[in-house]
Structure formats: structure tokens, C-alpha cells
Design an enzyme around this catalytic site. Structure first.
Site, short mmCIF file in Angstrom:
data_model
loop_
_atom_site.label_atom_id
_atom_site.label_comp_id
_atom_site.label_asym_id
_atom_site.label_seq_id
_atom_site.Cartn_x
_atom_site.Cartn_y
_atom_site.Cartn_z
N LYS A 1 -2.08 0.93 -3.28
CA LYS A 1 -1.47 0.78 -4.60
C LYS A 1 -1.20 -0.70 -4.82
CE LYS A 1 0.06 3.00 -8.28
NZ LYS A 1 1.21 3.94 -8.13
N HIS A 2 -1.75 -1.25 -5.89
CA HIS A 2 -1.58 -2.67 -6.20
C HIS A 2 -1.95 -3.55 -5.00
CE1 HIS A 2 0.00 -1.63 -10.05
NE2 HIS A 2 1.03 -1.00 -9.55
N HIS B 1 -1.93 -13.74 1.53
CA HIS B 1 -1.20 -14.08 0.31
C HIS B 1 -1.96 -13.64 -0.95
CE1 HIS B 1 0.70 -16.95 3.19
NE2 HIS B 1 1.76 -16.50 2.57
#
Length: 528
Positions: free
Chosen positions: A279-280, A528
Site C-alpha cells: 500500500k503506497h 528513501h
């Protein structure tokens, strides 16, 4: 330059013969003179077409194993001459140069040779020289010359010839010129990138190339334009997958599906089924199981709330039992190496679900580049393909991990590699039970993951938190003992982390005081 330019003479030289004969026949039917070379000329002649060899035009035969055939003033003068320039016309007459109005070239298959891992000598021979030169000459003179580098543009050229009585419009020639320059740029990018790898050092100039696979409705948000490009590597994944059903993938779908598939590809299917739910771009559940259905169920039980509307990746072909289970919740995309017909039938009733199959997993150890744009430039690095085994680990506490703890630690470490930093992963019996991602503080990630695990235990009516008896992975070292203490309070019994903090001794002492086992990897997995 004029809007409509007549097409009387064409030069065709292609490695991809798709649609060649039909194009040649259509041009010949309009009285267009056909010039060609080598295998292209033979294919056209075999179809009964009258073709003139470029060697007859230049007065020089193909030589040096075909390396030299079109690099000649008669060819390039015919391409570059401005039809409305008296000096150019005089030069053509003086040197017996006839204009060439159409160039159809699609280059030696360098990218295909690269994809199959061809040897150095074969790669060199697949670097096209004459083709890019002709393409660039024709594209520069698009005020008068039509250039085609993609088979899918044949139809557009023929349609214009039909509409405009054997002429092409400036708008089409301009569009095709842009396509041509983009093609040679991508081609040279492939060559330059390959040679940079052979040389073994960062190139002085870095370029990136790709082919448009899909124009997207929008990017991450509706006000952002977006498109999807493929790099031609044929590596299994979202770029090469077959979509069996559902509407077009969105920008976010593609990004999340890639993240899910890259993660699940870490788990060898020969060692059992595995499932990752994303998710995301972050995992909200990852698990192994005795069956694919069990692996999905255990992944789903890590965070059922976040799994709603998520992306599911499987490391084995989708079966009917797993498809039935997945159908119980709204899911955006399911991607797997394959899918049984019965599973496809079950998903057929879920019109909004996209099913993708890849015919294989992505090799997690294949080197690649990770690229990120920053203001004024690009950051380029090797993709993180770092992996560890038991032999790479250093036990730093008084107590060593048990066999089960060690297996879970390695599982957690694999998942941590795919979670945004700061990443904390709780794992128990081959399944994530808590994921803390993307927090500014590592202790916050530890607390969030534990809290989500407690929430799931409460929702499932369990007396103890899911983290009780779990192990923990941290993608980077614990700068203080507080994160480790929080994990211990959540019920964790063992930890895996890179080590390397100035306070390692303090963290190790806290682990010993809590009776935890801890191992250092010596490797960090920032994401990141």
C-alpha cells in the site's frame, strides 16, 4: 519548406521486417522508386517488387561485412538537399544526386542483443552506424523528407499518401522527425550505458532511454501529466506483464505493483509460497505459507485495514483457492508468475481488479540503476541488490538466536530492504506482524509497528499482541537503546540490525539486560 511534400523515391533498410512487404507494395503501387540494401532488398524482391540496390546508386558495393553501404554523398546529399535552395539543386545536378523523399530504417537490434546477454564482439557488430546517420539526415530535412523508424507509423504515412495524392504533410513529417531523433537518442543511450558497464566507471555524460508503453491519465495526482516507458530489458515485472482484465493501470498502480513484485521475487518459490501486500509503495503484510492461500491469509492478517485497495504479489502461479480468498476484499492489482484458468474465471467477476502475469520472477540479484531527479540534475546509484546469509551475521549478545528466530530474522531483514526508512519490521513464524515505515525517528517506527500489531490482535480477538514472541529487523542501526527497549516491551525476543552506531555497546547491553538475542549484518538498507 512546404506543407505538402511529394514522395517519389524511398530508401528502405530495416532489421525488423514486420510490415515491410505491405509497405513496399503500397509505395510501388503509387509509382514510388524503391532503394534498398541487403536482406531488406531481398525480402522486397522475393515479394515480386522492383528494387534498386543502393550500391548501384552510389557506385560502390557493400563492403567490410556490410559496415559500409549507405555512408555516401549520393545518399546523404539526396536526403539533406533543400528542395527550395538553388545552390543545393545545382550541387545535386553537378554530382548526379537524386532526392530521396522517404527513409524507413529501424536499426540493428542492439537492445535485443543486450537483452539476451550477447558477447562483447557481437554487441559491437550490432552497433548501427549508417542507419542512425540516415535517420538524422532525413529528420533534419523534415521540411521535405519523411523519416520512419517504427513499424507502427507505416499506416500513418500510407494514409497521408492516400489523402494527399502521394504527398505527406509537414505536421506528420515534423512528428516523425521528433520520433526519429528520440529513437537514435535512446539507441545511443543503450550503447553508451552498456559500454559504461564494460569500462566499469561512471560515464562522463549519463543518458536514459525508454520506449513509450502507455500514456497515463495522470500521475500521482490528477493535475500531473504522466507516461510509462519501458527500457527493453525484458526483466519479468510490471513492464513486461500480461494484463488479463481490468482497466488501465494508473501511475500509482504501476509504482506499487513494481514494489510488490520486487519484494515477493526475493522469496524463492522452490522454498514455498510467499505473498506480499503493498500500500503506497510500502509492505503492509508479507508472509510465507504451506499453500499460496495460507501465505496470502497470513500476510493479510498483518494489517487488514491497510490491505484494502492494495496490491498483491505472489511468488507462485495464482490458484483458484487463493483467488477465491483474495476476492473477499477490494484489491487494485494482483501480480503473479502465472494464473490457473479457474483462478482467472473467479477474478472475471471482479471487473475493477487487474490481474497481471509475468511468466517468471524478477531476479533480485540482477544489477540495475536507480535514478532520482533532483533540482538541476540526477542522482544515480546501483539498485540495492545486497543480500545476507546466516554466515554473514555476527551474534553480539550473550544469547544467540534459536533456529526459528534466525529464520525469522532473515525473513524480516529481506522485508526491511523494501520498506521506506526508517523501517522497523516485526516477524513471527515467517510472517510480518507489524510494519513501521517512513518515520523521522526510528523509535517512532518501532512504536507504530507495535501499535498496529496490537490493533490487529484486538480486532481478531486475540489475548496477546501479535508481536509477542516475534523478532525485529531495523534497516539501519539503533542510534539509542530506546527503540530496542520498545521492541522488547512489545514482546520481541530477537533483533537484526546493521550495527555501527557509536552507542552499539549501550544497545547491546540493553539487549542482554532484556534477554534478547541480537545479530549485526554489517549492511544497511536505507530506502528513501
Amino acid at each position: 519548406m512546404t506543407d505538402l511534400a511529394p514522395l517519389r523515391r524511398a530508401l528502405l533498410s530495416v532489421s525488423d521486417k514486420t510490415g515491410l512487404v505491405e509497405l513496399g507494395q503500397a509505395l510501388a503501387a503509387r509509382g514510388v522508386e524503391l532503394l534498398s540494401t541487403g536482406g531488406t532488398a531481398k525480402a522486397l524482391r522475393d515479394a515480386g517488387l522492383n528494387v534498386r540496390d543502393v550500391a548501384d546508386v552510389t557506385g560502390f558495393p557493400e563492403m567490410m561485412d556490410g559496415r559500409v553501404k549507405t555512408l555516401h554523398p549520393v545518399v546523404h546529399g539526396g536526403l539533406l538537399a533543400l528542395r527550395d535552395n538553388d545552390d543545393h539543386q545545382a550541387a545535386m545536378e553537378a554530382h548526379q544526386i537524386s532526392p530521396i523523399d522517404l527513409v524507413v530504417v529501424n536499426l540493428y537490434p542492439f537492445e535485443a542483443a543486450l537483452a539476451k546477454g550477447a558477447a562483447y564482439a557481437e554487441m559491437i557488430e550490432n552497433i548501427d552506424i549508417g542507419g542512425p546517420a540516415m535517420i538524422r539526415s532525413a529528420a533534419k530535412n523534415h521540411g521535405f523528407v519523411t523519416v520512419v523508424v517504427d513499424v507502427e507509423d507505416y499506416a500513418a504515412v500510407l494514409a497521408e499518401l492516400e489523402t494527399h495524392g502521394g504527398q505527406t504533410t509537414y505536421a506528420l513529417r515534423q512528428r516523425l522527425a521528433q520520433t526519429a531523433y528520440a529513437r537514435t537518442a535512446a539507441y545511443d543511450t543503450a550503447v553508451g550505458t552498456w559500454m559504461a558497464g564494460e569500462v566499469g566507471q561512471p560515464p562522463r555524460r549519463r543518458t536514459f532511454g525508454g520506449a513509450l508503453a502507455q500514456s497515463l491519465r495522470y500521475g500521482e495526482n490528477p493535475h500531473q501529466a504522466a507516461a510509462f516507458y519501458t527500457d527493453g530489458s525484458n526483466r519479468p515485472g510490471v513492464a513486461t506483464a500480461t494484463q488479463h482484465q481490468g482497466k488501465e493501470l494508473s501511475y500509482n498502480n504501476i509504482n506499487d505493483t513494481d514494489a510488490a513484485f520486487e519484494l515477493v521475487s526475493e522469496f524463492d518459490p522452490a522454498q514455498g509460497p510467499a505473498c506480499a501486500i503493498i500500500k503506497h509503495a510500502n509492505p503492509c503484510g508479507v508472509a510465507r505459507g504451506k499453500t499460496l492461500k495460507e501465505a496470502y491469509g497470513r500476510a493479510f492478517d498483518c494489517d487488514r485495514t491497510s490491505a484494502f485497495g492494495g496490491i498483491i504479489a505472489l511468488n507462485q502461479p495464482l490458484d483458484a483457492a487463493t483467488a477465491e480468498e483474495i476476492s473477499g476484499i477490494f484489491t487494485e492489482v494482483v501480480i503473479a508468475p502465472g494464473a490457473e484458468e479457474a483462478a482467472r474465471d473467479i477474478f472475471g467477476a471482479k471487473k475493477n481488479l487487474r490481474l497481471l502475469t509475468t511468466d517468471g520472477l524478477a531476479d533480485p540479484e540482477v544489477a540495475a540503476l536507480a535514478v532520482r531527479q533532483v533540482s538541476g540534475g540526477y542522482l544515480v546509484q546501483d539498485k540495492d541488490i545486497g543480500r545476507i546469509t546466516v554466515d554473514d551475521l555476527k551474534v553480539v549478545t550473550k544469547r544467540a538466536p534459536s533456529e526459528q528466530e534466525m529464520a525469522d530474522l532473515l525473513f524480516a531483514w529481506t522485508v526491511a530492504k523494501h520498506v521506506k526508512s526508517n523501517a522497523i519490521i516485526y516477524v513471527k513464524d515467517g510472517a510480518t506482524v507489524g510494519v513501521g515505515a517512513g518515520q523521522m525517528s526510528r523509535v517512532d517506527s518501532t512504536r507504530i509497528a507495535a501499535r498496529k500489531a496490537q490493533d490487529m490482535a484486538d480486532a481478531m480477538g486475540l489475548p496477546a499482541p501479535l508481536t509477542q514472541g516475534s523478532v525485529v529487523a531495523s534497516d539501519a542501526f539503533f542510534p539509542f537503546a530506546d527503540g530496542l527497549i520498545t521492541a522488547a516491551e512489545a514482546g520481541a525476543t530477537a533483533l537484526i540490525q546493521p550495527g555501527g552506531s557509536m552507542r552499539d555497546d549501550e544497545v547491546i547491553a540493553a539487549a542482554d539486560d532484556a534477554g534478547l538475542a541480537m545479530v549485526f549484518t554489517g549492511m544497511r538498507h536505507f530506502r528513501h
